[in-house]
Design a protein around this motif. Structure first.
Motif, PDB file in Angstrom:
ATOM      1  N   SER A 285       1.196  -4.078  14.406  1.00 45.77           N
ATOM      2  CA  SER A 285       0.560  -5.327  13.982  1.00 45.77           C
ATOM      3  C   SER A 285       0.771  -5.469  12.482  1.00 45.77           C
ATOM      4  O   SER A 285       1.521  -4.697  11.871  1.00 45.77           O
ATOM      5  N   GLY A 286       0.081  -6.438  11.875  1.00 48.30           N
ATOM      6  CA  GLY A 286       0.213  -6.612  10.435  1.00 48.30           C
ATOM      7  C   GLY A 286      -0.408  -5.488   9.634  1.00 48.30           C
ATOM      8  O   GLY A 286      -0.091  -5.301   8.455  1.00 48.30           O
ATOM      9  N   GLU A 287      -1.282  -4.685  10.260  1.00 53.25           N
ATOM     10  CA  GLU A 287      -1.978  -3.601   9.560  1.00 53.25           C
ATOM     11  C   GLU A 287      -1.638  -2.224  10.112  1.00 53.25           C
ATOM     12  O   GLU A 287      -1.788  -1.223   9.417  1.00 53.25           O
ATOM     13  N   ASP A 288      -1.187  -2.151  11.393  1.00 48.59           N
ATOM     14  CA  ASP A 288      -0.944  -0.855  12.036  1.00 48.59           C
ATOM     15  C   ASP A 288       0.552  -0.633  12.204  1.00 48.59           C
ATOM     16  O   ASP A 288       1.268  -1.520  12.678  1.00 48.59           O
ATOM     17  N   ILE A 289       1.005   0.587  11.864  1.00 52.46           N
ATOM     18  CA  ILE A 289       2.427   0.918  11.973  1.00 52.46           C
ATOM     19  C   ILE A 289       2.588   2.317  12.550  1.00 52.46           C
ATOM     20  O   ILE A 289       1.788   3.217  12.280  1.00 52.46           O
TER      21      ILE A 289
ATOM     22  N   PRO B  61       0.847  -1.190   0.000  1.00 49.08           N
ATOM     23  CA  PRO B  61       0.000   0.000   0.000  1.00 49.08           C
ATOM     24  C   PRO B  61       0.885   1.244   0.000  1.00 49.08           C
ATOM     25  O   PRO B  61       2.077   1.168   0.288  1.00 49.08           O
ATOM     26  N   GLU B  62       0.339   2.354  -0.241  1.00 46.58           N
ATOM     27  CA  GLU B  62       1.058   3.632  -0.203  1.00 46.58           C
ATOM     28  C   GLU B  62       0.336   4.540   0.777  1.00 46.58           C
ATOM     29  O   GLU B  62      -0.881   4.741   0.682  1.00 46.58           O
TER      30      GLU B  62
ATOM     31  N   ASN C 252      -2.974   2.996   9.826  1.00 45.28           N
ATOM     32  CA  ASN C 252      -3.488   1.709   9.379  1.00 45.28           C
ATOM     33  C   ASN C 252      -3.316   1.638   7.874  1.00 45.28           C
ATOM     34  O   ASN C 252      -3.573   2.620   7.167  1.00 45.28           O
ATOM     35  N   LEU C 253      -2.869   0.475   7.392  1.00 45.42           N
ATOM     36  CA  LEU C 253      -2.576   0.365   5.965  1.00 45.42           C
ATOM     37  C   LEU C 253      -3.803   0.597   5.099  1.00 45.42           C
ATOM     38  O   LEU C 253      -3.679   1.013   3.939  1.00 45.42           O
TER      39      LEU C 253
END
Length: 227
Positions: A153-157, A137-138, A170-171
């Motif tokens: 997590s796998g979606e949150d950075i 994703p961008e 969130n991605l």
């Protein structure tokens, strides 16, 4: 060897116990004989005193002296106690009975093959790297430079940029949260703990800080160097 020594010690202890069982009865009998003779002597002295103070001629004539009997003392008891005579221990004989260790032997054998260096120097790795990075994703951030990324997590950075604001993305949904550093200085680095708490370092005031439930707590303050 230890078992044999234990057997010898037990045998000698058993011999001492047997000697005691023979020695004590003899001493007890000898002591009883002496006590019996003392009683006879005491009784004879009492009879003589009565005889001296008596005027009865019949009593005096009936008296029989026991001097000859009482002069015979009990036999003299001579006891020789056992003594232990240790033998000189020959260490070499003990070593012979105990046994010896053989010498350590190490042999080195040359292999009959050689490694082909030409084939190993240029062998490709088992897993090749990706030639071109893949963009999944961008995320559009307001930073001029996004300098650090740490996955919650796998979606949150979490992302740190060239400001004092730390942002959680969130991605799929974009920006979720923004937190300003406690001192207002730019964070030097960020990380996420196993519990999901954000940790960042403040180089200016030499601190390590943790974010818990929107509260920022300074956990380490360094003196000699900057984190």
């Amino acid at each position: 060897m230890h078992r044999e020594i234990d057997l010898i010690v037990k045998k000698q202890k058993s011999d001492l116990d047997e000697m005691d069982s023979k020695y004590l009865p003899v001493l007890n009998k000898h002591e009883n004989d002496i006590k019996h003779m003392l009683c006879d002597i005491t009784q004879t002295i009492a009879d003589l005193r009565k005889l001296v103070n008596s005027d009865d001629a019949g009593f005096i004539s009936a008296y029989k002296s026991r001097n000859a009997e009482l002069r015979r003392l009990p036999p003299k008891l001579t006891v020789t106690l056992p003594s232990f005579s240790p033998q000189k221990i020959d260490k070499h004989q003990i070593y012979k009975h105990f046994g010896f260790l053989s010498e350590l032997s190490i042999k080195t054998e040359e292999h009959n093959y050689t490694m082909d260096y030409a084939s190993t120097e240029h062998s490709p790795p088992e897993r090749s790297l990706i030639d071109v990075p893949q963009i999944i994703p961008e995320i559009k951030t307001d930073y001029k430079y996004a300098e650090n990324v740490s996955c919650l997590s796998g979606e949150d950075i979490w992302i740190r940029g060239n400001s004092n604001i730390l942002k959680l993305y969130n991605l799929q949904r974009g920006l979720l949260k923004s937190i300003q550093t406690k001192s207002g200085n730019c964070a030097e680095d960020i990380a996420v703990t196993g519990n999901g708490d954000l940790v960042y370092t403040d180089k200016t005031n030499r601190t390590v800080n943790i974010v818990k439930n929107k509260e920022i707590e300074t956990v380490v303050t360094l003196q000699g160097w900057k984190p």
